[in-house]
Design a protein around this motif. Structure first.
Motif: not given
Length: 169
Positions: A91-97
């Motif tokens: 399980k992972h989290t991606i953050k895009v700005e």
């Protein structure tokens, strides 16, 4: 007396065998549980982060953004970029700005258990197009790139002559 002693010894032998079987079965269950936990939490995966235009033109790459996965150092991406991140676990989290409007997008995803490499199409993620996460195989990528090459762009090896070795007849 001999009869009751041999019965007790026989009963004790059965109890000892029963206890050994229970202990061995318990150890087997514990080992299997540990194996499952280690595979699930300890397996490494490669995540490709793609910011390219779609071959069919359904979406275009993002002009500028910063992407991070699982609190790793954020990296800058521009249209046409592709990079990778190596992560551990499922399980992972991606953050895009996005640089244009400062919009921040955060999504949580799970890598399929027996998949070594997945690709995240960030333009699809940002525009809400599913699926933005797909399993990645080199064979599929080669096949896809072959389909996108026109016959004029194909490389012919027939025009390349074989090297001549001096002194060989």
């Amino acid at each position: 007396m001999n009869g009751s002693t041999s019965e007790k010894n026989g009963q004790n032998a059965k109890n000892v065998k029963k206890h050994r079987l229970i202990i061995r079965a318990s150890l087997l269950v514990i080992y299997v549980f540990l194996i499952v936990v280690m595979i699930h939490s300890g397996r490494r995966h490669t995540i490709l982060i793609d910011n390219k235009d779609a071959h069919d033109g359904s979406y275009i790459g993002i002009d500028g953004m910063e992407v991070s996965i699982d609190n790793q150092e954020p990296l800058e991406y521009y249209r046409g970029d592709r990079d990778k991140a190596v992560v551990q676990g499922q399980k992972h989290t991606i953050k895009v700005e996005l640089f244009d409007d400062g919009r921040k997008i955060e999504k949580t995803f799970a890598v399929p258990l027996w998949t070594d490499m997945v690709i995240i199409f960030v333009p699809k993620l940002v525009n809400g197009i599913e699926p933005w996460l797909e399993p990645f195989t080199v064979a599929e990528q080669l096949e896809e790139s072959q389909e996108s090459i026109s016959p004029d762009e194909e490389m012919s090896f027939q025009s390349i002559g074989s090297p001549q070795l001096e002194g060989v007849e």
